[in-house]
Design a protein around this motif. Structure first.
Motif, PDB file in Angstrom:
ATOM      1  N   LEU A 184      -9.745   4.242   2.391  1.00  0.00           N
ATOM      2  CA  LEU A 184      -7.964   4.646   1.984  1.00  0.00           C
ATOM      3  C   LEU A 184      -7.792   5.481   2.356  1.00  0.00           C
ATOM      4  O   LEU A 184      -6.606   6.250   2.911  1.00  0.00           O
ATOM      5  N   GLY A 187      -7.472   8.024   4.909  1.00  0.00           N
ATOM      6  CA  GLY A 187      -7.045   7.669   6.283  1.00  0.00           C
ATOM      7  C   GLY A 187      -7.871   6.841   7.001  1.00  0.00           C
ATOM      8  O   GLY A 187      -7.352   6.784   8.099  1.00  0.00           O
ATOM      9  N   ARG A 209      -3.065   5.361  -0.058  1.00  0.00           N
ATOM     10  CA  ARG A 209      -3.369   6.314   0.772  1.00  0.00           C
ATOM     11  C   ARG A 209      -3.091   7.185   0.066  1.00  0.00           C
ATOM     12  O   ARG A 209      -2.078   7.673  -0.851  1.00  0.00           O
TER      13      ARG A 209
END
Length: 210
Positions: A184, A187, A209
């Motif tokens: 995560l 991306g 993120r």
């Protein structure tokens, strides 16, 4: 009365490995299983996601079924999440209902390092989640403590409130929360490692993120 089984962890994030073994344990034990996120786990680093964020992910993950439920009591407690405190609280609430603490084989092998570990058997049974074909060594101290407590018939856990140890063979899903966080952060989209509900709202996975 069906046993109440407890499966704890940081759930940072909750993934399909957590849900799969919890569901399988519920079927093997014929029990209600509560997922119980830890506030400050004594043996691990602090979670990346906040307590509220982890609860939101668990709520999304558990939608559409009734076998697995969420218990947030440890998040409301200040300081480290000691399992013995949780079991004392649940025993006071549940009376003589059988309680089963679900532990992975590795966590169970490390039980002697836990706060008040021998007292756990006064309040609950322990269900050891084993991966078929994988043996985890136990210390002499642990083996001696559990030798008179081991049973093979899960029905015994229905008939007594606490004190026994049963090994449950579950289907392993080798999913790493650390790896999911890395994906995560890069991306990427770990679509089939996480419950589908976690992808419905981008805010759920936002803590990981970059």
């Amino acid at each position: 009365m069906k046993p109440l089984a407890l499966f704890g962890g940081t759930f940072d994030p909750v993934h399909l490995g957590h849900l799969s073994v919890s569901w399988e344990a519920a079927e093997l034990l014929d029990a209600e299983v509560r997922l119980m996120p830890a506030h400050v786990p004594p043996h691990r680093h602090a979670p990346t996601a906040s307590a509220a964020q982890r609860v939101a992910m668990l709520q999304a993950a558990l939608q559409g079924q009734r076998r697995l439920t969420l218990d947030t009591r440890e998040l409301r407690r200040e300081g480290p999440s000691y399992t013995i405190d949780t079991l004392r609280e649940l025993r006071a609430e549940q009376g003589e209902r059988p309680l089963v603490l679900l532990l992975g084989a590795d966590a169970f092998a490390g039980l002697p390092s836990w706060h008040g570990w021998r007292e756990l058997f006064d309040y609950a049974h322990i269900g050891v989640l084993n991966r078929p074909g994988i043996d985890v060594a136990w210390s002499v101290e642990l083996a001696f403590e559990i030798a008179p407590r081991r049973v093979e018939d899960v029905q015994v856990l229905h008939d007594l409130p606490a004190g026994k140890v049963v090994e449950l063979e579950v289907t392993p899903l080798e999913i790493s929360a650390t790896r999911i966080r890395e994906l995560l952060a890069d991306g990427r989209d770990p679509r089939y490692l996480l419950p589908a509900g976690l992808f419905d709202d981008p805010a759920l996975l936002a803590p990981y993120r970059q």
